[in-house]
Scaffold this motif. Structure first.
Motif, PDB file in Angstrom:
ATOM      1  N   PRO A 125       0.800  -1.238   0.000  1.00  0.00           N
ATOM      2  CA  PRO A 125       0.000   0.000   0.000  1.00  0.00           C
ATOM      3  C   PRO A 125       0.824   1.275   0.000  1.00  0.00           C
ATOM      4  N   GLU A 126       2.073   1.208   0.440  1.00  0.00           N
ATOM      5  CA  GLU A 126       2.901   2.412   0.480  1.00  0.00           C
ATOM      6  C   GLU A 126       3.543   2.718  -0.873  1.00  0.00           C
ATOM      7  N   THR A 127       3.566   1.750  -1.768  1.00  0.00           N
ATOM      8  CA  THR A 127       4.236   1.956  -3.058  1.00  0.00           C
ATOM      9  C   THR A 127       3.257   2.118  -4.216  1.00  0.00           C
ATOM     10  N   ILE A 128       1.948   2.017  -3.928  1.00  0.00           N
ATOM     11  CA  ILE A 128       0.938   2.116  -4.985  1.00  0.00           C
ATOM     12  C   ILE A 128      -0.045   3.226  -4.641  1.00  0.00           C
ATOM     13  N   GLU A 129      -0.404   3.991  -5.642  1.00  0.00           N
ATOM     14  CA  GLU A 129      -1.447   4.996  -5.465  1.00  0.00           C
ATOM     15  C   GLU A 129      -2.794   4.334  -5.783  1.00  0.00           C
ATOM     16  N   PHE A 130      -3.574   4.098  -4.783  1.00  0.00           N
ATOM     17  CA  PHE A 130      -4.833   3.373  -5.008  1.00  0.00           C
ATOM     18  C   PHE A 130      -5.995   4.076  -4.310  1.00  0.00           C
ATOM     19  N   VAL A 131      -7.176   3.800  -4.821  1.00  0.00           N
ATOM     20  CA  VAL A 131      -8.420   4.256  -4.193  1.00  0.00           C
ATOM     21  C   VAL A 131      -9.340   3.047  -4.088  1.00  0.00           C
ATOM     22  N   VAL A 132     -10.196   3.086  -3.083  1.00  0.00           N
ATOM     23  CA  VAL A 132     -11.149   1.990  -2.877  1.00  0.00           C
ATOM     24  C   VAL A 132     -12.520   2.475  -3.305  1.00  0.00           C
ATOM     25  N   LYS A 133     -13.143   1.738  -4.234  1.00  0.00           N
ATOM     26  CA  LYS A 133     -14.444   2.147  -4.757  1.00  0.00           C
ATOM     27  C   LYS A 133     -15.319   0.922  -5.034  1.00  0.00           C
ATOM     28  N   PRO A 134     -16.626   1.045  -4.846  1.00  0.00           N
ATOM     29  CA  PRO A 134     -17.535  -0.016  -5.314  1.00  0.00           C
ATOM     30  C   PRO A 134     -17.532  -0.054  -6.838  1.00  0.00           C
ATOM     31  N   SER A 135     -18.071  -1.127  -7.394  1.00  0.00           N
ATOM     32  CA  SER A 135     -17.945  -1.346  -8.837  1.00  0.00           C
ATOM     33  C   SER A 135     -18.532  -0.216  -9.674  1.00  0.00           C
ATOM     34  N   ASP A 136     -19.705   0.311  -9.295  1.00  0.00           N
ATOM     35  CA  ASP A 136     -20.326   1.385 -10.075  1.00  0.00           C
ATOM     36  C   ASP A 136     -19.396   2.601 -10.172  1.00  0.00           C
ATOM     37  N   GLU A 137     -18.832   2.989  -9.039  1.00  0.00           N
ATOM     38  CA  GLU A 137     -17.953   4.156  -9.013  1.00  0.00           C
ATOM     39  C   GLU A 137     -16.639   3.883  -9.737  1.00  0.00           C
ATOM     40  N   THR A 138     -16.203   2.633  -9.706  1.00  0.00           N
ATOM     41  CA  THR A 138     -14.958   2.274 -10.390  1.00  0.00           C
ATOM     42  C   THR A 138     -15.078   2.478 -11.892  1.00  0.00           C
ATOM     43  N   TYR A 139     -16.170   1.995 -12.464  1.00  0.00           N
ATOM     44  CA  TYR A 139     -16.370   2.153 -13.911  1.00  0.00           C
ATOM     45  C   TYR A 139     -16.456   3.633 -14.288  1.00  0.00           C
ATOM     46  N   ALA A 140     -17.149   4.401 -13.473  1.00  0.00           N
ATOM     47  CA  ALA A 140     -17.279   5.838 -13.739  1.00  0.00           C
ATOM     48  C   ALA A 140     -15.919   6.533 -13.643  1.00  0.00           C
ATOM     49  N   ALA A 141     -15.135   6.153 -12.631  1.00  0.00           N
ATOM     50  CA  ALA A 141     -13.817   6.773 -12.451  1.00  0.00           C
ATOM     51  C   ALA A 141     -12.880   6.428 -13.610  1.00  0.00           C
ATOM     52  N   PHE A 142     -12.962   5.184 -14.116  1.00  0.00           N
ATOM     53  CA  PHE A 142     -12.102   4.797 -15.245  1.00  0.00           C
ATOM     54  C   PHE A 142     -12.498   5.566 -16.501  1.00  0.00           C
ATOM     55  N   ARG A 143     -13.805   5.711 -16.731  1.00  0.00           N
ATOM     56  CA  ARG A 143     -14.261   6.459 -17.904  1.00  0.00           C
ATOM     57  C   ARG A 143     -13.827   7.931 -17.825  1.00  0.00           C
ATOM     58  N   ALA A 144     -13.813   8.463 -16.594  1.00  0.00           N
ATOM     59  CA  ALA A 144     -13.441   9.869 -16.396  1.00  0.00           C
ATOM     60  C   ALA A 144     -11.929  10.056 -16.310  1.00  0.00           C
ATOM     61  N   ARG A 145     -11.172   8.962 -16.483  1.00  0.00           N
ATOM     62  CA  ARG A 145      -9.700   8.982 -16.420  1.00  0.00           C
ATOM     63  C   ARG A 145      -9.177   9.427 -15.055  1.00  0.00           C
ATOM     64  N   GLU A 146      -9.985   9.174 -14.046  1.00  0.00           N
ATOM     65  CA  GLU A 146      -9.527   9.470 -12.682  1.00  0.00           C
ATOM     66  C   GLU A 146      -8.611   8.372 -12.169  1.00  0.00           C
ATOM     67  N   VAL A 147      -8.686   7.189 -12.755  1.00  0.00           N
ATOM     68  CA  VAL A 147      -7.781   6.085 -12.412  1.00  0.00           C
ATOM     69  C   VAL A 147      -7.241   5.506 -13.718  1.00  0.00           C
TER      70      VAL A 147
END
Length: 431
Positions: free
Chosen positions: A157-179
């Motif tokens: 966890p200290e070497t990776i930039e990560f966020v925790v999201k449920p599946s709906d928010e994950t798809y939205a974040a990927f489409r928005a190029r937030e991840v």
């Protein structure tokens, strides 16, 4: 009279014991078993499967009511089992066992998917170290699986930039190029993922070194995401992608009724077609050769099914049968006394019918009228019908019936002889 009181006491005790046993059987038979099934997000595979299973069980076992509960995932489900807030749960095979949890059934395999933006040149799992990645909720087995795999590649966890999201928010974040990437464990062919892969400039990242991963994570299964899984026209993926999979497992609390668990497991296989019609991925549910390889202690009800015992009755009523055995001697004693009384009563009833036959024979001999013989014939067969009913209901014994049969044959023969005589002298007698 001196022996009457002990016999009476034995009979009373036997009746009480049998009554208690009958009450126990009635209670077990008609009791409504209400169970809560912990799944995961309402938009996920576990929740959909849970609803399908609950529906099939309800259709065939109305006394088993399963309420499907939305949760944060496998780890949360284990906590709910420990707390007694849920009696059944769906977890991934990599989930840690708890003292009160028992395995019930292997379900469908779930494949780890790593989806990355194709623009960033990510080629290996270790390339995620410098990227933004979305992970499932921390209470899920998928979250735990990601870090187990990442540890092999010296990532934490200290070497990776990560966020925790449920599946709906994950798809939205990927489409928005937030991840730049996300990690999900799901059954192959997920339609939402297929839509995303067709819409976005994204690709599936292989998970390699599976044999090495299995040294530390033996629950992992080596698998592939086949070419064309998410689109066959313009193949997505364009070639087979190496991956790992884990099994979803149905578990229960150790105190769930064994007979109920037996029927749940039985329904998974006996009513497979109904389950598949509601949830097609249920077609991949595997029936293990035994319950020894489910990764944690197996529930006795499930064990009975896998070993193909036929003790559905024995499993469900084991305690009641033990209780019945404890009063066996009392019941035998009272039944013996009852038999003696019944034999006497049966003989008395048979004697009554024999006396009626003697009277009928006498009336037949003295009758000279055709109509009277018709009435006597009817009476004779009415007596036979009553005797047959009494024999069927054990109001007379087989021996008593045999003693009745001879005088009845005599009576019917006398009737036929009398009818023949009347016919010869010009009377109209029945055939």
């Amino acid at each position: 009279m001196r022996h009457a009181r002990p016999i009476f006491l034995v009979i009373v005790l036997s009746v009480v014991a049998v009554g208690a046993f009958g009450l126990k059987i009635w209670h077990d038979r008609f009791q409504i078993h209400r169970l809560t099934l912990a799944t995961a997000s309402a938009s996920g595979e576990y929740y959909a499967f849970g609803r399908a299973l609950a529906r099939v069980i309800s259709n065939h076992h109305p006394d088993i009511e399963i309420t499907v509960r939305e949760t944060q995932g496998s780890l949360h489900n284990l906590e709910l089992i420990e707390q007694g807030s849920a009696q059944l749960a769906l977890v991934q095979s990599n989930s840690p066992s708890r003292p009160s949890t028992r395995a019930v059934a292997y379900l469908f395999p779930e494949t780890a998917h790593v989806v990355v933006s194709a623009e960033l040149g990510i080629q290996r799992f270790s390339d995620l170290r410098t990227k933004r990645i979305a992970l499932p909720p921390a209470g899920s087995g998928s979250y735990r699986l990601f870090w187990s795999i990442a540890e092999h590649y010296k990532m934490d966890p200290e070497t990776i930039e990560f966020v925790v999201k449920p599946s709906d928010e994950t798809y939205a974040a990927f489409r928005a190029r937030e991840v730049d990437a996300f990690f999900h464990v799901m059954a192959l062919g997920n339609p939402r993922l297929a839509e995303l892969l067709r819409e976005q400039n994204a690709r599936l990242l292989p998970i390699q070194q599976v044999a090495a991963l299995q040294l530390k994570l033996p629950y992992l299964e080596s698998t592939q995401i086949p070419m064309g899984t998410y689109d066959g026209a313009s193949p997505i993926p364009p070639k087979d992608v190496a991956a790992v999979a884990v099994r979803s497992v149905l578990i229960s609390s150790d105190d769930v009724n064994a007979g109920v668990v037996y029927r749940i497991v039985e329904s998974l296989y006996q009513f497979r077609s109904e389950l598949v019609a509601i949830y097609p991925r249920a077609a991949t549910i595997v029936l293990p050769e035994s319950g020894e390889n489910l990764g944690l202690p197996i529930h006795p009800g499930a064990q009975a099914f896998y070993e193909q015992d036929k003790p559905h009755f024995l499993v469900e009523y084991a305690e009641s049968l033990a209780f019945l055995l404890s009063v066996f001697v009392l019941i035998i004693s009272s039944l013996w006394q009852f038999r003696l009384w019944l034999l006497g009563r049966q003989k008395n009833r048979a004697d009554m019918y024999n006396l009626q036959l003697v009277e009928l024979i006498d009336r037949i001999q003295n009758s000279n009228k055709s109509q009277e013989l018709i009435e006597l014939r009817q009476e004779l067969f009415e007596i036979l019908q009553k005797v047959m009913v009494d024999l069927d209901k054990d109001r007379i014994s087989l021996e008593s019936f045999q003693s009745f049969a001879l005088p009845w044959e005599t009576a019917i023969s006398s009737l036929r002889h009398k009818e023949s005589l009347l016919s010869k002298i010009g009377f109209s007698a029945p055939n």
